[in-house]
Structure formats: C-alpha cells, structure tokens
Design an enzyme around this catalytic site. Structure first.
Site, PDB file in Angstrom:
ATOM      1  N   TRP A   9       0.840  -1.141   0.109  1.00 50.55           N
ATOM      2  CA  TRP A   9      -0.109  -0.071  -0.011  1.00 50.55           C
ATOM      3  C   TRP A   9       1.047   1.340  -0.076  1.00 50.55           C
ATOM      4  CZ3 TRP A   9      -4.246  -1.005   4.285  1.00 50.55           C
ATOM      5  CH2 TRP A   9      -5.307  -2.193   3.656  1.00 50.55           C
ATOM      6  N   GLU A 100      12.057   2.384  -3.890  1.00 53.98           N
ATOM      7  CA  GLU A 100      11.846   3.576  -3.419  1.00 53.98           C
ATOM      8  C   GLU A 100      12.445   4.018  -2.164  1.00 53.98           C
ATOM      9  OE1 GLU A 100       7.454   2.892  -3.328  1.00 53.98           O
ATOM     10  OE2 GLU A 100       7.601   3.154  -5.395  1.00 53.98           O
ATOM     11  N   GLU A 174      11.640  -6.107  -9.319  1.00 48.71           N
ATOM     12  CA  GLU A 174      10.805  -4.839  -9.774  1.00 48.71           C
ATOM     13  C   GLU A 174      11.600  -3.819 -10.413  1.00 48.71           C
ATOM     14  OE1 GLU A 174       7.189  -4.374  -7.080  1.00 48.71           O
ATOM     15  OE2 GLU A 174       9.002  -2.966  -6.104  1.00 48.71           O
ATOM     16  N   GLY A 180       4.805   2.059 -11.192  1.00 53.31           N
ATOM     17  CA  GLY A 180       4.156   3.232 -11.210  1.00 53.31           C
ATOM     18  C   GLY A 180       3.992   3.970 -12.613  1.00 53.31           C
ATOM     19  N   GLY A 238       1.563  -2.464  -6.411  1.00 52.45           N
ATOM     20  CA  GLY A 238       1.244  -0.995  -5.876  1.00 52.45           C
ATOM     21  C   GLY A 238       0.012  -0.697  -6.017  1.00 52.45           C
ATOM     22  N   GLY A 239      -0.092   0.304  -6.892  1.00 53.49           N
ATOM     23  CA  GLY A 239      -1.258   1.174  -7.166  1.00 53.49           C
ATOM     24  C   GLY A 239      -2.511   0.481  -7.333  1.00 53.49           C
TER      25      GLY A 239
HETATM   26  P1  13P Z   1       3.011  -0.204  -8.857  1.00 53.26           P
HETATM   27  O1  13P Z   1       2.202  -1.562  -8.962  1.00 53.26           O
HETATM   28  O2  13P Z   1       2.047   0.785  -8.615  1.00 53.26           O
HETATM   29  O3  13P Z   1       3.603  -0.123 -10.260  1.00 53.26           O
HETATM   30  O4  13P Z   1       4.071  -0.470  -7.897  1.00 53.26           O
HETATM   31  C1  13P Z   1       4.761  -1.627  -7.766  1.00 53.26           C
HETATM   32  C2  13P Z   1       5.598  -1.531  -6.618  1.00 53.26           C
HETATM   33  O5  13P Z   1       6.561  -0.802  -6.210  1.00 53.26           O
HETATM   34  C3  13P Z   1       5.126  -2.651  -5.512  1.00 53.26           C
HETATM   35  O6  13P Z   1       6.104  -2.742  -4.566  1.00 53.26           O
END
Ligand code: 13P
Length: 255
Positions: A9, A100, A174, A180, A238-239
């Site tokens: 999240w 991140e 990833e 994102g 993520g999103g």
């Molecule tokens: P998104 O699914 O928003 O691209 O993010 C991936 C992520 O960083 C999951 O840890």
C-alpha cells in the site's frame, strides 16, 4: 505451489478508517484457491489490521506484512521499528530493499543486508526487492542481469540458507522503470529475468525453496499473464492494490 500476490500500500490510504475498509474488503473476496495474499499496510495501521486479521478463521485469508524493518530491536534509533515489535503484532512478512527506499532514503545494500539478517533471526519472512533502473536497462539485458546479481550478492551476503531459512525468502523483481509507470515488463521479459535470479540464487547461495515474484504496473488486466507463467511465482502490486474492486478482480475467483 501456490502463487503469491502481495499488496504494497506504500504511503496509503490517508486514514485508518479507509485502511480498515480496504482490508475488510480484501477479506471478503472469494480468493482463487491457488493464491496466497499478503497485505502490507503502513506501520501505523498494522496493529488495528492485525486485530482484524486475527479474528478471521478463514482458510485462505490475507497474511500481514510490513513495508520495512530496522535491524535493531530496541534502543536510540529515532523513527525505527524493529523485528521483535513487528513479530509481536502478528506480522509475518517484511518488504526489504524496495527501490523507493533505496532512492529516497539512500538505503544501501549493506543496510538491507543487516535488515534481512535481523528479520530472519526473528523468524520473519523476507520480501527482498531488486531491479534495475531505466538507465541500466538501456544498456541491455546483460547489464541488467549484472546489476540485479550484484544487488542479490550484496543484500544476501553472509546469510547461510538452510532448508528453513530459504523458505523464509522471497525475491521481488521490480524493474524501476516499470513501477507506477503503466509500462510493465512483458511476462516473457519478466520470466527471463526471474529465471536468471533463480539460477543465481541456486548457484551462488545453494538454496532451493524460494519464490521469485514480479512487480511493476501489475493490475487486474495483466495479472493473469504473469501468474500463469511457470517461472513467475506471483506479483508485488502497488497502485492496483489500493482499490477494493481492482484487488478483488485480481485475487478473487474469475466468474
Ligand atoms: P505499482 O504496481 O504501482 O507499479 O508499484 C509496484 C511496486 O512498487 C510494488 O512494490
């Protein structure tokens, strides 16, 4: 082997009420039988959500993960949360080394290595994130493989994996350029890198019983194309994990 779908999240949602609603919605989904889900809310919602999770007696309910962990259990470390604190809350998994955190908090491989060791010692399961940037990717697949291998070797340095600890490890591939952006890696590209990661982990660390997931712009429209791949053991999302309907469409029984 079940596929694993993990909801990260990140710094969402903006209040506890929304977090509880999102978690409750996830517990009401009739999950696919071949899927295990893990939900990783921000620290401040963990206790409340752990309470709800503990009251569930469903077979296939979501497990709980944290988005980070510190390497010390207590002491003068302002702002940090250690493995023992998380364990006590009922957390089973911790994400470590997300790109991140590497980018915005300057988290280094040696910090990640310490976090992994401490979390493993506490009996937590690790979701270790690795992946190359767009700049590295532009240099080609070999450069990307080299980059990811170097992260794995540094992040897992000095950790000996026996039968028990290797099942405590999951790696999420990833690629940063896919996070994102809506520009996900194709399942074929992701599967190639994932099989490279599996080969590297097996030859370098001699362990076998681990999963490697894909993450980066996975959503309800493309999730099946990843989890149907033999090589890909699941997805880190993520999103698309932030909307109850989308998450349900990803993990729920297809009608
Ligand atoms: P998104 O699914 O928003 O691209 O993010 C991936 C992520 O960083 C999951 O840890």
């Amino acid at each position: 082997m079940k596929k694993t779908l993990i909801a990260n999240w990140k710094e969402n949602p903006k209040n506890e009420k929304m977090a509880i609603a999102l978690f409750r919605a996830a517990t009401k989904v009739r999950q696919l039988d071949n899927i295990q889900t893990i939900i990783c809310p921000p620290f401040i919602y963990l206790e409340k959500i752990a309470g709800i999770a503990q009251s569930l007696h469903k077979k296939n309910h979501p497990l709980l993960g944290a988005q980070d962990v510190f390497w010390e259990d207590k002491g003068a470390y302002t702002g940090e949360v250690g493995p023992a604190m998380l364990k006590k809350l009922g957390v089973k998994y911790v994400i470590v080394g997300h790109s991140e955190r590497r980018q915005w908090l300057n988290e280094t491989d040696s910090m990640i290595n310490k976090k992994i060791k401490a979390a493993l010692d506490a009996g937590l399961h690790i979701i270790l994130c690795v992946g190359e940037s767009a700049v590295v990717r532009k240099k080609g697949i070999v450069a990307s493989e080299r980059f990811v291998k170097s992260q794995l070797v540094k992040d897992l340095k000095g950790i000996s994996f026996d039968k028990k600890t290797s099942s405590q490890l999951m790696v999420a591939y990833e690629p940063i350029w896919a996070i994102g952006t809506g520009r996900s890696s194709t399942p074929k590209e992701a599967a190639l890198m994932i099989s490279y990661i599996k080969k590297t982990l097996t030859s370098h660390f001699a362990f076998r019983n681990f999963k490697v997931l894909y993450g980066g712009s996975v959503n309800n429209k493309n999730v099946d194309s990843y989890i149907q791949c033999n090589e890909i053991d699941g997805a880190l999302v993520g999103g698309a994990s932030l909307k109850a309907e989308t998450w349900k469409a990803m993990v729920g029984k297809r009608t």
